[in-house]
Design an enzyme around this catalytic site. Structure first.
Site, PDB file in Angstrom:
ATOM      1  CD1 TRP A 258      -3.061 -14.627   4.975  1.00 40.01           C
ATOM      2  CD2 TRP A 258      -3.077 -14.177   7.166  1.00 40.01           C
ATOM      3  NE1 TRP A 258      -3.886 -15.549   5.574  1.00 40.01           N
ATOM      4  CE2 TRP A 258      -3.917 -15.290   6.925  1.00 40.01           C
ATOM      5  CE3 TRP A 258      -2.934 -13.721   8.478  1.00 40.01           C
ATOM      6  CZ2 TRP A 258      -4.588 -15.949   7.942  1.00 40.01           C
ATOM      7  CZ3 TRP A 258      -3.598 -14.370   9.488  1.00 40.01           C
ATOM      8  CH2 TRP A 258      -4.420 -15.477   9.221  1.00 40.01           C
TER       9      TRP A 258
ATOM     10  CG  ASP B 239       1.287 -13.897  11.587  1.00 38.94           C
ATOM     11  OD1 ASP B 239       1.600 -15.043  11.965  1.00 38.94           O
ATOM     12  OD2 ASP B 239       0.263 -13.664  10.916  1.00 38.94           O
TER      13      ASP B 239
ATOM     14  CE  LYS C  85       0.609 -21.796   7.117  1.00 44.13           C
ATOM     15  NZ  LYS C  85      -0.384 -21.248   8.068  1.00 44.13           N
TER      16      LYS C  85
END
Length: 401
Positions: A130, A211, A246
């Site tokens: 990312w 993460d 999410k």
């Protein structure tokens, strides 16, 4: 006064989505932004979330500032979700957890905490990751380097190169790892590989910064937390940033958490104090509403069970679309070209498509992918998967002419 301020070209993913929104074609498909959509192409309003929010709105009152570290009951619930309620690190109080402004805010606070308190100045991120990881750590003054991770030949992880590289890093190096559902590749470590990485982190005295933005989207809520528990069981001190955007489909509420696993409760108390200080000079304190929803779902047995079931169904839909795209493409370009879809897991896959092929998809078919070739499988539905497969096959053939 501001004549020397440079033009900002925008975030590539958000900019691409803005272009998609302006596209007048009815058959357009967005496979770029990492947002879960249902079979109708909409972000769902999860039933468990709605039930919790309905109950909360019946008892709305004054909303003063939360403490710098966030809502206590939310932080406790987040810890138990990540580590397990009976985990020794939870029971002994050696985990410092704060509520953050999304997982992005958690990464930023964690980066600043390490920079200030451990004088960290070097961080390693995977050779595809990312890209905001790069931006955040550079903004905090780190030298950012890449470690080998993705194996383009198999679509999985080049574990040998990855493990050997980490084994040669200087002591105290910060290593950013995706706990599950790797973004953007979808390539994941096995449990055995995570156990070896955990042992290496402790032996080489490296600082793992996990993460976890997509817990529940790879295998299950429990299984996706294996990396966290493997590191903790190995005796590592490490950081983990997790997102609730999410798996609760609460993107706009910006709710996340940052947890730091420490050797003992005294160190955890000191770490919590410095995390609070970092939050204070960054955003002062986190918002209330989203955290209240998540806390109620996580701590109410009936809502928690309903949420688990909904998340399981979301994950199953993504997996079904992964297999549907694989099957449709296999008949057009050959199974060997798309077997990566079955090797990878989670919401994303790395297609290997070139920027030129991605341009063909966008310009000729209205199918939007980011320039790296990452595809968000949650943007596929039973009604558009064949269309996308035809478009991808055309783009692949176009490159071979």
């Amino acid at each position: 006064m501001f004549s020397n301020v440079p033009f900002y070209r925008g975030d590539p993913i958000y900019s691409l989505f803005e272009e998609y929104e302006k596209d007048p074609r009815k058959n357009k498909v967005s496979l770029s932004i990492g947002v879960y959509c249902d079979e109708d192409g909409k972000v769902p309003y999860m039933r468990a979330v709605k039930a919790a929010e309905d109950e909360i709105t019946l008892n709305l009152g004054a909303r003063p500032y939360l403490p710098m570290e966030g809502m206590q009951s939310f932080r406790t619930a987040a810890q138990r979700l990540l580590f397990g309620e009976a985990h020794e690190a939870v029971k002994s109080g050696r985990i410092a957890t704060i509520q953050s402004v999304g997982a992005t805010g958690a990464v930023r606070v964690g980066a600043e905490f390490l920079r200030v308190n451990l004088n960290s100045n070097s961080v390693w991120i995977s050779d595809f990751t990312w890209e905001t990881h790069l931006d955040i750590f550079q903004a905090c003054g780190y030298k950012v380097s890449r470690y080998p991770y993705y194996d383009a030949g198999t679509g999985g992880v080049d574990f040998g190169a990855f493990h050997a590289f980490l084994d040669g890093l200087p002591e105290g190096s910060v290593v950013v790892l995706h706990a599950c559902a790797h973004n953007p590749t979808g390539a994941e470590l096995s449990n055995d590989e995570w156990t070896k990485v955990a042992e290496l982190m402790v032996r080489r005295r490296l600082i793992a910064f996990l993460d976890m933005a997509y817990q529940g989207f790879s295998k299950s809520l429990e299984d996706d937390a294996f990396a966290i528990r493997a590191l903790s069981d190995a005796g590592a001190s490490f950081l983990v940033a997790n997102s609730f955007s999410k798996n609760f489909a609460l993107y706009g509420e910006r709710v996340g958490a940052l947890s730091v696993v420490c050797p003992d409760a005294t160190q955890a108390e000191n770490v919590l104090g410095q995390l609070k200080a970092t939050a204070r000079r960054t955003y002062s304190s986190p918002p209330t509403h989203g955290a209240r929803i998540i806390e109620k779902v996580l701590t109410t047995p009936t809502l928690n069970a309903a949420w688990h079931a909904e998340l399981d169904a979301m994950r199953a839909r993504i997996q079904a679309m992964r297999h549907a795209l694989h099957d449709a493409l296999s008949s057009k370009v050959g199974a060997e070209r798309v077997n990566y879809l079955l090797v990878q897991s989670g919401m994303f896959s790395f297609t290997g498509l070139t920027p030129a092929q991605i341009d063909v998809l966008r310009e000729e078919f209205g199918v939007y992918l980011v320039s790296t070739g990452r595809i968000c499988l949650a943007g596929l539905t039973t009604s558009n998967v064949e269309y996308v497969a035809n478009a991808m096959a055309h783009a692949i053939e176009h490159a071979n002419r």
